[in-house]
Motif scaffolding. Structure first.
Motif, mmCIF file in Angstrom:
data_model
loop_
_atom_site.group_PDB
_atom_site.id
_atom_site.type_symbol
_atom_site.label_atom_id
_atom_site.label_comp_id
_atom_site.label_asym_id
_atom_site.label_seq_id
_atom_site.Cartn_x
_atom_site.Cartn_y
_atom_site.Cartn_z
ATOM 1 N N ARG A 219 -12.683 9.504 -0.866
ATOM 2 C CA ARG A 219 -12.485 9.214 -2.292
ATOM 3 C C ARG A 219 -11.008 9.440 -2.599
ATOM 4 O O ARG A 219 -10.421 10.417 -2.124
ATOM 5 C CB ARG A 219 -13.339 10.117 -3.184
ATOM 6 C CG ARG A 219 -14.834 9.809 -3.174
ATOM 7 C CD ARG A 219 -15.558 10.744 -4.123
ATOM 8 N NE ARG A 219 -16.997 10.635 -4.048
ATOM 9 C CZ ARG A 219 -17.772 10.033 -4.952
ATOM 10 N NH1 ARG A 219 -17.214 9.454 -6.004
ATOM 11 N NH2 ARG A 219 -19.079 10.012 -4.821
ATOM 12 N N ARG A 220 -10.431 8.545 -3.402
ATOM 13 C CA ARG A 220 -9.033 8.684 -3.806
ATOM 14 C C ARG A 220 -8.956 8.675 -5.330
ATOM 15 O O ARG A 220 -9.667 7.916 -5.992
ATOM 16 C CB ARG A 220 -8.180 7.550 -3.230
ATOM 17 C CG ARG A 220 -8.058 7.600 -1.710
ATOM 18 C CD ARG A 220 -7.090 6.538 -1.214
ATOM 19 N NE ARG A 220 -6.845 6.648 0.213
ATOM 20 C CZ ARG A 220 -7.492 5.956 1.141
ATOM 21 N NH1 ARG A 220 -8.430 5.088 0.776
ATOM 22 N NH2 ARG A 220 -7.217 6.111 2.417
ATOM 23 N N TYR A 221 -8.059 9.520 -5.850
ATOM 24 C CA TYR A 221 -7.954 9.700 -7.293
ATOM 25 C C TYR A 221 -6.497 9.669 -7.731
ATOM 26 O O TYR A 221 -5.582 9.925 -6.949
ATOM 27 C CB TYR A 221 -8.510 11.072 -7.722
ATOM 28 C CG TYR A 221 -9.885 11.415 -7.220
ATOM 29 C CD1 TYR A 221 -11.006 11.222 -8.026
ATOM 30 C CD2 TYR A 221 -10.069 11.967 -5.957
ATOM 31 C CE1 TYR A 221 -12.270 11.572 -7.584
ATOM 32 C CE2 TYR A 221 -11.329 12.316 -5.503
ATOM 33 C CZ TYR A 221 -12.430 12.113 -6.312
ATOM 34 O OH TYR A 221 -13.683 12.463 -5.865
ATOM 35 N N ARG A 222 -6.318 9.415 -9.028
ATOM 36 C CA ARG A 222 -5.060 9.654 -9.712
ATOM 37 C C ARG A 222 -5.374 10.571 -10.895
ATOM 38 O O ARG A 222 -6.263 10.258 -11.706
ATOM 39 C CB ARG A 222 -4.419 8.353 -10.215
ATOM 40 C CG ARG A 222 -3.981 7.407 -9.111
ATOM 41 C CD ARG A 222 -2.818 7.967 -8.315
ATOM 42 N NE ARG A 222 -2.346 7.004 -7.320
ATOM 43 C CZ ARG A 222 -2.773 6.975 -6.057
ATOM 44 N NH1 ARG A 222 -3.698 7.832 -5.637
ATOM 45 N NH2 ARG A 222 -2.290 6.086 -5.218
ATOM 46 N N VAL A 223 -4.657 11.685 -10.954
ATOM 47 C CA VAL A 223 -4.855 12.666 -12.021
ATOM 48 C C VAL A 223 -3.612 12.670 -12.899
ATOM 49 O O VAL A 223 -2.487 12.791 -12.394
ATOM 50 C CB VAL A 223 -5.113 14.076 -11.459
ATOM 51 C CG1 VAL A 223 -5.301 15.083 -12.601
ATOM 52 C CG2 VAL A 223 -6.329 14.073 -10.537
ATOM 53 N N ARG A 224 -3.804 12.558 -14.211
ATOM 54 C CA ARG A 224 -2.694 12.573 -15.168
ATOM 55 C C ARG A 224 -2.859 13.790 -16.087
ATOM 56 O O ARG A 224 -3.914 13.977 -16.696
ATOM 57 C CB ARG A 224 -2.659 11.289 -15.991
ATOM 58 C CG ARG A 224 -1.402 11.137 -16.855
ATOM 59 C CD ARG A 224 -1.383 9.787 -17.564
ATOM 60 N NE ARG A 224 -1.365 8.678 -16.628
ATOM 61 C CZ ARG A 224 -0.275 8.191 -16.045
ATOM 62 N NH1 ARG A 224 0.916 8.733 -16.297
ATOM 63 N NH2 ARG A 224 -0.354 7.173 -15.212
ATOM 64 N N VAL A 225 -1.806 14.590 -16.125
ATOM 65 C CA VAL A 225 -1.788 15.776 -16.981
ATOM 66 C C VAL A 225 -0.722 15.552 -18.048
ATOM 67 O O VAL A 225 0.450 15.318 -17.716
ATOM 68 C CB VAL A 225 -1.487 17.049 -16.173
ATOM 69 C CG1 VAL A 225 -1.561 18.281 -17.073
ATOM 70 C CG2 VAL A 225 -2.440 17.187 -14.987
ATOM 71 N N ALA A 226 -1.121 15.632 -19.312
ATOM 72 C CA ALA A 226 -0.200 15.371 -20.426
ATOM 73 C C ALA A 226 0.046 16.661 -21.203
ATOM 74 O O ALA A 226 -0.893 17.271 -21.727
ATOM 75 C CB ALA A 226 -0.770 14.300 -21.357
ATOM 76 N N GLY A 227 1.318 17.082 -21.225
ATOM 77 C CA GLY A 227 1.718 18.253 -21.985
ATOM 78 C C GLY A 227 2.703 17.865 -23.064
ATOM 79 O O GLY A 227 2.545 16.836 -23.725
ATOM 80 N N GLU A 228 3.748 18.681 -23.199
ATOM 81 C CA GLU A 228 4.753 18.398 -24.219
ATOM 82 C C GLU A 228 6.108 18.902 -23.729
ATOM 83 O O GLU A 228 6.217 20.038 -23.257
ATOM 84 C CB GLU A 228 4.393 19.092 -25.528
ATOM 85 C CG GLU A 228 5.340 18.797 -26.677
ATOM 86 C CD GLU A 228 4.885 19.456 -27.965
ATOM 87 O OE1 GLU A 228 4.687 18.716 -28.943
ATOM 88 O OE2 GLU A 228 4.710 20.689 -27.972
ATOM 89 N N ALA A 229 7.126 18.052 -23.813
ATOM 90 C CA ALA A 229 8.465 18.461 -23.411
ATOM 91 C C ALA A 229 8.993 19.524 -24.369
ATOM 92 O O ALA A 229 8.735 19.471 -25.580
ATOM 93 C CB ALA A 229 9.399 17.254 -23.387
ATOM 94 N N ALA A 230 9.744 20.488 -23.810
ATOM 95 C CA ALA A 230 10.324 21.551 -24.640
ATOM 96 C C ALA A 230 11.538 22.117 -23.924
ATOM 97 O O ALA A 230 11.735 21.925 -22.721
ATOM 98 C CB ALA A 230 9.295 22.643 -24.916
ATOM 99 N N HIS A 231 12.352 22.848 -24.654
ATOM 100 C CA HIS A 231 13.571 23.444 -24.111
ATOM 101 C C HIS A 231 13.204 24.620 -23.212
ATOM 102 O O HIS A 231 12.469 25.529 -23.616
ATOM 103 C CB HIS A 231 14.474 23.907 -25.256
ATOM 104 C CG HIS A 231 15.869 24.237 -24.841
ATOM 105 N ND1 HIS A 231 16.179 25.299 -24.031
ATOM 106 C CD2 HIS A 231 17.055 23.634 -25.138
ATOM 107 C CE1 HIS A 231 17.477 25.346 -23.835
ATOM 108 N NE2 HIS A 231 18.039 24.337 -24.505
#
Length: 415
Positions: A219-231
């Motif tokens: 099985r092959r996957y793509r995982v996307r993790v979305a955060g937030e850019a910060a200093h």
């Protein structure tokens, strides 16, 4: 009657492999011949010219799979097919895929030299995009040929430069010279794929021929993790939505989950970080997962574990997982495996059963016709690497077995 394999010329096979390796050759001895590129177009033209010089008829299809047909006495019957692929990884070697194609050439020429004409036609094939390094996932050509996927599904897949696979296919097909196209899903009597093992077992055991029993599940996957850019200097740790830290937690937990059973293969081979700046808290991470095991139940159990881990370790970030490929473990046809065992035995070549840990186009063909694979040893099991190496004598042995197997299968009464 002499065996057709008696006319296999190992020096000719080696010379042709080295000629093909010049297309995309690298200073370190490796090959960078990625799919649907100008380099592969030139290599295709080379194979078409070679086939025509031997009296073979070239064909292609909308997936840019390349076929070279040796007619039989009853060419209206489904042909026997042999070959592999000619595309490589960016850091590929000279034998992965290429050996299967050139061994099929050698088998056909050996039959011609013996003055033998098979009942069925024999077709040499080079499938498109087996490797999947430029357009992911791989096996595009065999998937389309067998009907497992449609052109509409793959045409919009883009490479790292933004080029759509459909546009790349159109460019390759436009470069062909007088090569007619045929439809997908043409009936095939049998398929045999010769290949280097890409593992250490045959070399370790001193065995020349591997009779491939099947291919382990993946099985092959793509995982996307979305955060937030910060200093990086001012954002407090407790306020951050750090996509990298979430991804690291996920990968570590998945690694622990995949440690049982011990023969599970887990690879995270791609990680993309945005904005990928030293002083910015990462806003997004995209990473790949490649999971493999011979037992489908193990792969299915870990699939559930992966999904739970991604949700459980995302913290304040958002996360999504997309499975891009699922191929269950399979067992190859006893008809083809028996033919390989008989041929190796008749030639007094040491042989053994072996499971393929890697995926191959034979996986897709398995679902539409009797299919099998012939493995030959490679040094230290190294592949997808410029150091990839196979001994000429082992390659010759594999080509001899292939020749006699194709002769058996092309003269079977069934179908």
């Amino acid at each position: 009657m002499a065996r057709p394999s008696d006319h296999v010329d190992g020096d000719r096979l080696w010379r042709r492999l080295m000629e093909l390796s010049r297309f995309g050759s690298c200073p370190d001895g490796g090959v960078d011949r990625q799919t649907l590129t100008e380099i592969e177009i030139a290599a295709r033209a080379h194979l078409v010219a070679l086939g025509r010089s031997l009296g073979l008829e070239p064909y292609t299809d909308a997936a840019a799979n390349l076929f070279l047909r040796c007619s039989g006495r009853q060419s209206d019957r489904p042909p026997v097919m042999a070959g592999s692929h000619i595309d490589s990884q960016p850091t590929g070697g000279r034998f992965d895929g290429a050996f299967g194609v050139m061994a099929a050439f050698e088998a056909v020429e050996a039959m011609r030299a013996a003055g033998l004409v098979p009942e069925r036609a024999i077709e040499i094939v080079a499938f498109t995009n087996e490797e999947g390094c430029r357009f992911s996932p791989g096996m595009t050509g065999s998937d389309l040929f067998t009907g497992a996927r449609t052109l509409a599904e793959v045409a919009t897949i883009r490479d790292a430069s933004g080029i759509a696979q459909g546009d790349a296919l159109a460019a390759v097909l436009a470069a062909d010279r007088d090569v007619p196209q045929r439809p997908f899903r043409r009936p095939i009597a049998a398929f045999v794929e010769p290949h280097i093992e890409q593992g250490p077992i045959l070399e370790r055991d001193g065995v020349s021929i591997g009779i491939v029993t099947g291919i382990q599940g993946t099985r092959r996957y793509r995982v996307r993790v979305a955060g937030e850019a910060a200093h990086a200097g001012t954002a407090e740790r407790y306020e951050r939505r750090d996509a990298v830290m979430a991804a690291v937690r996920m990968i570590a937990a998945i690694d622990r989950a995949a440690s049982d059973p011990a023969d599970t293969k887990l690879t995270v081979g791609m990680i993309e970080v945005t904005p990928n700046a030293p002083s910015v808290v990462p806003a997004e991470v995209l990473f790949s997962i490649d999971l493999r095991h011979p037992d489908n139940a193990v792969v299915d159990r870990l699939d559930a574990a992966i999904r739970a881990i991604i949700e459980g370790e995302r913290g304040p970030c958002a996360a999504s997982v997309r499975q891009i490929q699922h191929n269950p473990s399979l067992t190859f046809s006893p008809i083809v495996r028996g033919a390989i065992a008989r041929a190796a035995g008749d030639l007094s070549l040491a042989h053994r059963d072996i499971l393929s840990a890697a995926g191959h186009d034979a996986r897709q063909l398995h679902y539409v016709c009797p299919t099998g694979m012939i493995f030959v040893p490679c040094r230290d099991g190294v592949s997808h690497n410029p150091a990839e190496w196979a001994e000429p004598d082992d390659l010759t042995a594999g080509a001899r077995v292939l020749t006699d197997v194709l002769w058996q299968l092309a003269n079977r009464d069934e179908n």
